[in-house]
Write a protein that holds these residues in place. Structure first.
Motif, PDB file in Angstrom:
ATOM      1  N   PHE A  25       0.951  -1.106  -0.011  1.00  0.00           N
ATOM      2  CA  PHE A  25       0.053   0.081   0.082  1.00  0.00           C
ATOM      3  C   PHE A  25       0.863   1.145  -0.031  1.00  0.00           C
ATOM      4  O   PHE A  25       1.588   1.561   1.045  1.00  0.00           O
ATOM      5  CB  PHE A  25      -1.062   0.020   1.304  1.00  0.00           C
ATOM      6  N   ARG A  26       0.994   1.799  -1.145  1.00  0.00           N
ATOM      7  CA  ARG A  26       2.016   3.045  -1.320  1.00  0.00           C
ATOM      8  C   ARG A  26       1.463   4.126  -1.159  1.00  0.00           C
ATOM      9  O   ARG A  26       0.268   4.522  -1.831  1.00  0.00           O
ATOM     10  CB  ARG A  26       2.653   2.699  -2.880  1.00  0.00           C
ATOM     11  N   VAL A  27       1.985   5.087  -0.447  1.00  0.00           N
ATOM     12  CA  VAL A  27       1.392   6.350   0.149  1.00  0.00           C
ATOM     13  C   VAL A  27       2.315   7.531  -0.155  1.00  0.00           C
ATOM     14  O   VAL A  27       3.552   7.321   0.052  1.00  0.00           O
ATOM     15  CB  VAL A  27       1.017   6.487   1.563  1.00  0.00           C
ATOM     16  N   GLY A  28       2.059   8.373  -0.866  1.00  0.00           N
ATOM     17  CA  GLY A  28       2.819   9.681  -0.807  1.00  0.00           C
ATOM     18  C   GLY A  28       1.971  10.889  -0.033  1.00  0.00           C
ATOM     19  O   GLY A  28       1.015  11.192  -0.157  1.00  0.00           O
ATOM     20  N   ALA A  29       2.877  11.817   0.475  1.00  0.00           N
ATOM     21  CA  ALA A  29       2.525  12.956   0.954  1.00  0.00           C
ATOM     22  C   ALA A  29       3.147  14.323   0.698  1.00  0.00           C
ATOM     23  O   ALA A  29       4.353  14.214   0.489  1.00  0.00           O
ATOM     24  CB  ALA A  29       2.238  12.869   2.571  1.00  0.00           C
ATOM     25  N   ALA A  30       2.514  15.463   0.727  1.00  0.00           N
ATOM     26  CA  ALA A  30       3.351  16.460   0.407  1.00  0.00           C
ATOM     27  C   ALA A  30       2.693  17.787   1.302  1.00  0.00           C
ATOM     28  O   ALA A  30       1.555  17.787   1.162  1.00  0.00           O
ATOM     29  CB  ALA A  30       3.314  16.850  -1.051  1.00  0.00           C
ATOM     30  N   LEU A  31       3.726  18.492   1.810  1.00  0.00           N
ATOM     31  CA  LEU A  31       3.235  19.458   2.679  1.00  0.00           C
ATOM     32  C   LEU A  31       3.854  20.918   2.248  1.00  0.00           C
ATOM     33  O   LEU A  31       5.014  20.833   2.010  1.00  0.00           O
ATOM     34  CB  LEU A  31       3.883  19.178   3.995  1.00  0.00           C
ATOM     35  N   ARG A  32       2.864  21.737   2.363  1.00  0.00           N
ATOM     36  CA  ARG A  32       3.255  23.287   1.948  1.00  0.00           C
ATOM     37  C   ARG A  32       3.539  23.955   3.102  1.00  0.00           C
ATOM     38  O   ARG A  32       2.553  24.250   4.009  1.00  0.00           O
ATOM     39  CB  ARG A  32       2.539  23.576   1.073  1.00  0.00           C
ATOM     40  N   ALA A  33       4.708  24.402   3.139  1.00  0.00           N
ATOM     41  CA  ALA A  33       5.060  25.248   4.210  1.00  0.00           C
ATOM     42  C   ALA A  33       4.842  26.951   4.047  1.00  0.00           C
ATOM     43  O   ALA A  33       4.629  27.092   2.722  1.00  0.00           O
ATOM     44  CB  ALA A  33       6.570  25.295   4.560  1.00  0.00           C
ATOM     45  N   THR A  34       4.700  27.593   5.092  1.00  0.00           N
ATOM     46  CA  THR A  34       4.250  29.066   4.762  1.00  0.00           C
ATOM     47  C   THR A  34       5.319  29.699   4.132  1.00  0.00           C
ATOM     48  O   THR A  34       5.123  30.678   3.567  1.00  0.00           O
ATOM     49  CB  THR A  34       3.899  29.810   6.062  1.00  0.00           C
ATOM     50  N   SER A  35       6.634  29.212   4.106  1.00  0.00           N
ATOM     51  CA  SER A  35       7.626  29.733   3.534  1.00  0.00           C
ATOM     52  C   SER A  35       7.534  29.557   2.175  1.00  0.00           C
ATOM     53  O   SER A  35       8.454  30.137   1.272  1.00  0.00           O
ATOM     54  CB  SER A  35       8.917  28.956   3.891  1.00  0.00           C
ATOM     55  N   GLY A  36       6.558  28.695   1.468  1.00  0.00           N
ATOM     56  CA  GLY A  36       6.351  28.173   0.037  1.00  0.00           C
ATOM     57  C   GLY A  36       7.040  27.086  -0.253  1.00  0.00           C
ATOM     58  O   GLY A  36       6.795  26.542  -1.367  1.00  0.00           O
ATOM     59  N   ARG A  37       7.844  26.577   0.437  1.00  0.00           N
ATOM     60  CA  ARG A  37       8.788  25.332   0.274  1.00  0.00           C
ATOM     61  C   ARG A  37       7.861  24.082   0.358  1.00  0.00           C
ATOM     62  O   ARG A  37       6.896  24.145   1.292  1.00  0.00           O
ATOM     63  CB  ARG A  37       9.999  24.969   1.032  1.00  0.00           C
ATOM     64  N   VAL A  38       8.019  23.116  -0.382  1.00  0.00           N
ATOM     65  CA  VAL A  38       7.201  21.823  -0.229  1.00  0.00           C
ATOM     66  C   VAL A  38       8.046  20.785   0.052  1.00  0.00           C
ATOM     67  O   VAL A  38       9.150  20.554  -0.291  1.00  0.00           O
ATOM     68  CB  VAL A  38       6.384  21.563  -1.565  1.00  0.00           C
ATOM     69  N   TYR A  39       7.431  19.956   1.154  1.00  0.00           N
ATOM     70  CA  TYR A  39       8.197  18.725   1.710  1.00  0.00           C
ATOM     71  C   TYR A  39       7.398  17.580   1.645  1.00  0.00           C
ATOM     72  O   TYR A  39       6.120  17.565   1.694  1.00  0.00           O
ATOM     73  CB  TYR A  39       8.497  18.801   3.302  1.00  0.00           C
ATOM     74  N   THR A  40       8.078  16.649   1.005  1.00  0.00           N
ATOM     75  CA  THR A  40       7.403  15.281   0.566  1.00  0.00           C
ATOM     76  C   THR A  40       8.028  14.244   1.468  1.00  0.00           C
ATOM     77  O   THR A  40       8.923  14.316   2.107  1.00  0.00           O
ATOM     78  CB  THR A  40       7.763  14.854  -0.848  1.00  0.00           C
ATOM     79  N   GLY A  41       6.919  13.175   1.497  1.00  0.00           N
ATOM     80  CA  GLY A  41       7.265  11.879   2.201  1.00  0.00           C
ATOM     81  C   GLY A  41       6.592  11.129   1.668  1.00  0.00           C
ATOM     82  O   GLY A  41       5.604  10.866   0.945  1.00  0.00           O
ATOM     83  N   CYS A  42       7.167   9.570   1.942  1.00  0.00           N
ATOM     84  CA  CYS A  42       6.484   8.375   1.416  1.00  0.00           C
ATOM     85  C   CYS A  42       6.381   7.374   2.779  1.00  0.00           C
ATOM     86  O   CYS A  42       7.150   7.761   3.634  1.00  0.00           O
ATOM     87  CB  CYS A  42       7.079   7.677   0.281  1.00  0.00           C
ATOM     88  N   ASN A  43       5.604   6.368   2.759  1.00  0.00           N
ATOM     89  CA  ASN A  43       5.570   5.583   3.791  1.00  0.00           C
ATOM     90  C   ASN A  43       6.878   4.436   3.713  1.00  0.00           C
ATOM     91  O   ASN A  43       7.349   4.329   2.694  1.00  0.00           O
ATOM     92  CB  ASN A  43       4.096   4.594   3.923  1.00  0.00           C
ATOM     93  N   VAL A  44       7.296   4.239   4.775  1.00  0.00           N
ATOM     94  CA  VAL A  44       8.578   3.582   4.956  1.00  0.00           C
ATOM     95  C   VAL A  44       8.287   2.421   5.823  1.00  0.00           C
ATOM     96  O   VAL A  44       8.219   2.462   7.324  1.00  0.00           O
ATOM     97  CB  VAL A  44       9.887   4.428   5.563  1.00  0.00           C
ATOM     98  N   GLU A  45       8.130   1.211   5.672  1.00  0.00           N
ATOM     99  CA  GLU A  45       7.733   0.143   6.051  1.00  0.00           C
ATOM    100  C   GLU A  45       9.074  -0.571   6.673  1.00  0.00           C
ATOM    101  O   GLU A  45      10.188  -0.266   6.645  1.00  0.00           O
ATOM    102  CB  GLU A  45       6.925  -0.968   5.443  1.00  0.00           C
ATOM    103  N   ASN A  46       8.670  -1.434   7.592  1.00  0.00           N
ATOM    104  CA  ASN A  46      10.034  -2.173   8.334  1.00  0.00           C
ATOM    105  C   ASN A  46       9.457  -3.733   8.678  1.00  0.00           C
ATOM    106  O   ASN A  46       8.102  -3.856   8.846  1.00  0.00           O
ATOM    107  CB  ASN A  46      10.272  -1.658   9.679  1.00  0.00           C
ATOM    108  N   SER A  47      10.336  -4.680   8.515  1.00  0.00           N
ATOM    109  CA  SER A  47      10.157  -5.992   8.757  1.00  0.00           C
ATOM    110  C   SER A  47       9.250  -6.287  10.103  1.00  0.00           C
ATOM    111  O   SER A  47       8.884  -7.329  10.135  1.00  0.00           O
ATOM    112  CB  SER A  47      11.427  -6.949   8.489  1.00  0.00           C
ATOM    113  N   THR A  48       9.619  -5.351  10.984  1.00  0.00           N
ATOM    114  CA  THR A  48       8.966  -5.920  12.201  1.00  0.00           C
ATOM    115  C   THR A  48       7.655  -5.136  12.381  1.00  0.00           C
ATOM    116  O   THR A  48       7.104  -5.208  13.302  1.00  0.00           O
ATOM    117  CB  THR A  48       9.900  -4.990  13.170  1.00  0.00           C
TER     118      THR A  48
END
Ligand code: THU
Length: 130
Positions: A25-48
């Motif tokens: 289940f692949r997920v992407g996210a993007a966050l807009r800061a008030t500075s105007g910059r965009v920060y992204t992330g994806c889910n990072v799973e682990n064997s545990t």
């Protein structure tokens, strides 16, 4: 909305990097800061399993660790027909750092919904109680 489109595109791109061999289940996210910059992330799973981190929290923690404070919106992209809302843990973290922002949910077919955090996360616990 045009301003949502670029955030959705960034989340879609981040989803490509998802490390989701256990759930697929692949997920992407993007966050807009008030500075105007965009920060992204994806889910990072682990064997545990339990150490898995959701895309939303990856994006927020990246932004915070880069010194950003104050955010305008967050977008979340998955492949599903029923659009994917942030999990409970992510709602707590989004509330802490972003407050009552619009949460833009989208899928790969171009379906989009926008929900405000105060609707997704009513009666939150936050620093006002401390
Ligand atoms: N996941 C996210 O990254 N964000 C969400 O909003 C919902 C769930 C991830 C966690 C796990 O890697 C996979 O999706 C299945 O739960």
């Amino acid at each position: 909305m045009v301003e949502h489109d670029s955030l959705i595109a960034a989340a879609k791109q981040a989803r490509e990097n998802a490390h989701a061999p256990y759930s697929n289940f692949r997920v992407g996210a993007a966050l807009r800061a008030t500075s105007g910059r965009v920060y992204t992330g994806c889910n990072v799973e682990n064997s545990t399993y339990g150490l898995t981190v959701c895309a939303e929290r990856v994006a927020i923690f990246k932004a915070i660790s880069e010194g950003e404070r104050g955010f305008d919106a967050i977008a979340v992209v998955t492949h599903t027909d029923v659009l994917t809302p942030p999990c409970g843990a992510c709602r707590q973290i989004i509330w802490e750092f972003c407050g009552d922002v619009p949460v833009i949910l989208a899928n790969l077919k171009g379906q989009v919904e926008v929900h405000r955090m105060s609707k997704l996360f009513p009666k939150p616990f936050d620093s006002s109680f401390l």
